[in-house]
Design a protein around this motif. Structure first.
Motif, PDB file in Angstrom:
ATOM      1  N   ARG A 167       0.825  -1.206   0.000  1.00  0.00           N
ATOM      2  CA  ARG A 167       0.000   0.000   0.000  1.00  0.00           C
ATOM      3  C   ARG A 167       0.859   1.254   0.000  1.00  0.00           C
ATOM      4  N   SER A 168       0.496   2.206  -0.847  1.00  0.00           N
ATOM      5  CA  SER A 168       1.237   3.469  -0.899  1.00  0.00           C
ATOM      6  C   SER A 168       0.732   4.386   0.221  1.00  0.00           C
ATOM      7  N   PHE A 169       1.495   5.421   0.511  1.00  0.00           N
ATOM      8  CA  PHE A 169       1.074   6.379   1.534  1.00  0.00           C
ATOM      9  C   PHE A 169      -0.228   7.068   1.120  1.00  0.00           C
ATOM     10  N   GLU A 170      -0.409   7.291  -0.180  1.00  0.00           N
ATOM     11  CA  GLU A 170      -1.641   7.928  -0.677  1.00  0.00           C
ATOM     12  C   GLU A 170      -2.849   7.027  -0.404  1.00  0.00           C
ATOM     13  N   GLU A 171      -2.675   5.726  -0.674  1.00  0.00           N
ATOM     14  CA  GLU A 171      -3.782   4.785  -0.421  1.00  0.00           C
ATOM     15  C   GLU A 171      -4.101   4.717   1.070  1.00  0.00           C
ATOM     16  N   ILE A 172      -3.050   4.739   1.886  1.00  0.00           N
ATOM     17  CA  ILE A 172      -3.258   4.663   3.338  1.00  0.00           C
ATOM     18  C   ILE A 172      -4.020   5.898   3.833  1.00  0.00           C
ATOM     19  N   ALA A 173      -3.687   7.059   3.286  1.00  0.00           N
ATOM     20  CA  ALA A 173      -4.399   8.289   3.659  1.00  0.00           C
ATOM     21  C   ALA A 173      -5.885   8.183   3.282  1.00  0.00           C
ATOM     22  N   LYS A 174      -6.148   7.590   2.130  1.00  0.00           N
ATOM     23  CA  LYS A 174      -7.532   7.405   1.676  1.00  0.00           C
ATOM     24  C   LYS A 174      -8.279   6.444   2.611  1.00  0.00           C
ATOM     25  N   LEU A 175      -7.586   5.363   3.000  1.00  0.00           N
ATOM     26  CA  LEU A 175      -8.184   4.397   3.936  1.00  0.00           C
ATOM     27  C   LEU A 175      -8.529   5.049   5.266  1.00  0.00           C
ATOM     28  N   ALA A 176      -7.616   5.878   5.758  1.00  0.00           N
ATOM     29  CA  ALA A 176      -7.847   6.540   7.046  1.00  0.00           C
ATOM     30  C   ALA A 176      -9.112   7.383   6.999  1.00  0.00           C
ATOM     31  N   LEU A 178     -11.692   6.876   4.924  1.00  0.00           N
ATOM     32  CA  LEU A 178     -12.863   6.006   4.726  1.00  0.00           C
ATOM     33  C   LEU A 178     -13.302   5.286   6.001  1.00  0.00           C
ATOM     34  N   SER A 179     -12.336   4.963   6.864  1.00  0.00           N
ATOM     35  CA  SER A 179     -12.637   4.100   8.003  1.00  0.00           C
ATOM     36  C   SER A 179     -13.396   4.836   9.103  1.00  0.00           C
ATOM     37  N   SER A 180     -14.379   4.129   9.653  1.00  0.00           N
ATOM     38  CA  SER A 180     -15.167   4.713  10.752  1.00  0.00           C
ATOM     39  C   SER A 180     -14.510   4.459  12.109  1.00  0.00           C
ATOM     40  N   ILE A 181     -13.458   3.642  12.121  1.00  0.00           N
ATOM     41  CA  ILE A 181     -12.731   3.350  13.363  1.00  0.00           C
ATOM     42  C   ILE A 181     -11.233   3.569  13.127  1.00  0.00           C
ATOM     43  N   PRO A 182     -10.428   3.654  14.201  1.00  0.00           N
ATOM     44  CA  PRO A 182      -8.995   3.897  14.028  1.00  0.00           C
ATOM     45  C   PRO A 182      -8.307   2.831  13.169  1.00  0.00           C
ATOM     46  N   VAL A 183      -7.260   3.255  12.475  1.00  0.00           N
ATOM     47  CA  VAL A 183      -6.482   2.365  11.598  1.00  0.00           C
ATOM     48  C   VAL A 183      -5.033   2.367  12.056  1.00  0.00           C
ATOM     49  N   VAL A 184      -4.439   1.158  12.140  1.00  0.00           N
ATOM     50  CA  VAL A 184      -3.011   1.021  12.435  1.00  0.00           C
ATOM     51  C   VAL A 184      -2.371   0.307  11.245  1.00  0.00           C
ATOM     52  N   GLN A 196       6.400   9.967   6.923  1.00  0.00           N
ATOM     53  CA  GLN A 196       5.314   9.986   5.927  1.00  0.00           C
ATOM     54  C   GLN A 196       4.052   9.311   6.447  1.00  0.00           C
ATOM     55  N   LEU A 197       4.239   8.198   7.148  1.00  0.00           N
ATOM     56  CA  LEU A 197       3.086   7.454   7.670  1.00  0.00           C
ATOM     57  C   LEU A 197       2.299   8.306   8.671  1.00  0.00           C
ATOM     58  N   ALA A 198       3.015   9.056   9.483  1.00  0.00           N
ATOM     59  CA  ALA A 198       2.381   9.894  10.505  1.00  0.00           C
ATOM     60  C   ALA A 198       1.555  11.016   9.883  1.00  0.00           C
ATOM     61  N   GLN A 199       1.813  11.301   8.598  1.00  0.00           N
ATOM     62  CA  GLN A 199       1.085  12.374   7.908  1.00  0.00           C
ATOM     63  C   GLN A 199      -0.186  11.878   7.212  1.00  0.00           C
ATOM     64  N   THR A 200      -0.436  10.576   7.254  1.00  0.00           N
ATOM     65  CA  THR A 200      -1.561  10.020   6.473  1.00  0.00           C
ATOM     66  C   THR A 200      -2.905  10.098   7.199  1.00  0.00           C
ATOM     67  N   GLY A 201      -2.876  10.381   8.501  1.00  0.00           N
ATOM     68  CA  GLY A 201      -4.137  10.427   9.242  1.00  0.00           C
ATOM     69  C   GLY A 201      -4.480   9.139   9.959  1.00  0.00           C
ATOM     70  N   VAL A 202      -3.628   8.093   9.832  1.00  0.00           N
ATOM     71  CA  VAL A 202      -3.895   6.862  10.588  1.00  0.00           C
ATOM     72  C   VAL A 202      -3.543   7.084  12.063  1.00  0.00           C
ATOM     73  N   GLU A 203      -4.053   6.193  12.904  1.00  0.00           N
ATOM     74  CA  GLU A 203      -3.857   6.353  14.351  1.00  0.00           C
ATOM     75  C   GLU A 203      -2.510   5.836  14.836  1.00  0.00           C
ATOM     76  N   GLY A 204      -1.883   4.948  14.045  1.00  0.00           N
ATOM     77  CA  GLY A 204      -0.625   4.404  14.534  1.00  0.00           C
ATOM     78  C   GLY A 204       0.066   3.500  13.535  1.00  0.00           C
ATOM     79  N   PHE A 205       1.236   2.995  13.949  1.00  0.00           N
ATOM     80  CA  PHE A 205       2.020   2.062  13.147  1.00  0.00           C
ATOM     81  C   PHE A 205       2.231   0.796  13.959  1.00  0.00           C
TER      82      PHE A 205
END
Length: 233
Positions: A167-176, A178-184, A196-205
């Motif tokens: 998954r690219s960082f762009e796809e991960i940002a899109k997933l974040a 779309l998701s109704s719950i936190p994404v790691v 870069q990952l921290a900039q995508t809007g996901v909750e964690g790594f």
């Protein structure tokens, strides 16, 4: 205190005896938690049920030693039986992490109760569709990836043709979004990916090898945690 209400998946360690280069699982967990890791998953495809119960005990004791039992969640991958047996022995286990082909989430919730954490790995091949349509009401977070191909879990991200989808960082940002719950996000994550990952809007790594196979797991953990805090939007 209900750990489910304030679950923190920002720095998530996945660990089993096959990943530690022969070192103690408990010691590596203790060092990671001391360095700021917020969530621990015990995962082993080689340990027996009894060994997994003992590993879970080691993990819970390591978190308690650092005084973080009320703040750092401990889950076991895939093994509802192990969690129930561990709890029966008085071990503090906060929940389970399952895949889409494992025990149904509804069953996990029924057996583990409302206060337990349940995380789910969403299949890479149908990730966007699944996250848009899944009933996430019984879940606490989605685990997604892989960011890179990973030797720790070589089948991670395999599509129907046997090709690994990353998954690219762009796809991960899109997933974040779309998701109704936190994404790691995980799958071969290294220190250089964190900004870069921290900039995508996901909750964690989540990581395995970046900590468990590091020469100095504590300083590797601290570097990851610090990078996340500096760059998180």
């Amino acid at each position: 205190m209900d750990i489910r209400k304030r679950v923190d998946i920002s720095a998530y360690l996945v660990i089993g005896p096959e990943n530690t280069k022969g070192r103690s699982v408990g010691i590596i967990i203790k060092e990671a938690v001391e360095a700021g890791f917020t969530f621990v998953q015990v995962r082993s495809k080689v340990a027996s049920a009894r060994e997994l119960i003992q590993l879970t005990r080691e993990a819970a004791d390591a978190i308690a030693e650092v005084g973080k039992s009320h703040y750092v969640a401990l889950v076991v991958n895939d093994r509802l039986d192990v969690i129930l047996a561990a709890r029966k022995e008085g071990i503090k286990v906060d929940g389970i992490h399952v895949g889409q082909s494992d025990i149904p989430v509804k069953v996990c919730r029924e057996y583990l109760g409302e206060d337990s954490i349940i995380g789910l790995s969403a299949r890479t091949t149908e990730l966007f569709e699944y996250i848009k349509t899944a009933d996430a009401s019984l879940l606490d977070y989605f685990g997604v990836g892989p960011l890179h191909e990973t030797l720790t879990k070589p089948d991670c991200g395999l599509d129907t043709n046997g090709k690994v989808l990353t998954r690219s960082f762009e796809e991960i940002a899109k997933l974040a979004k779309l998701s109704s719950i936190p994404v790691v996000v995980g799958g071969g994550v290294k220190l250089q990916d964190i900004p870069q990952l921290a900039q995508t809007g996901v909750e964690g790594f989540f990581v395995v090898s970046a900590v468990t196979k590091a020469d100095d797991p504590k300083s590797a953990s601290a570097e990851l945690v610090d990078a996340w805090k500096v760059h998180k939007i």
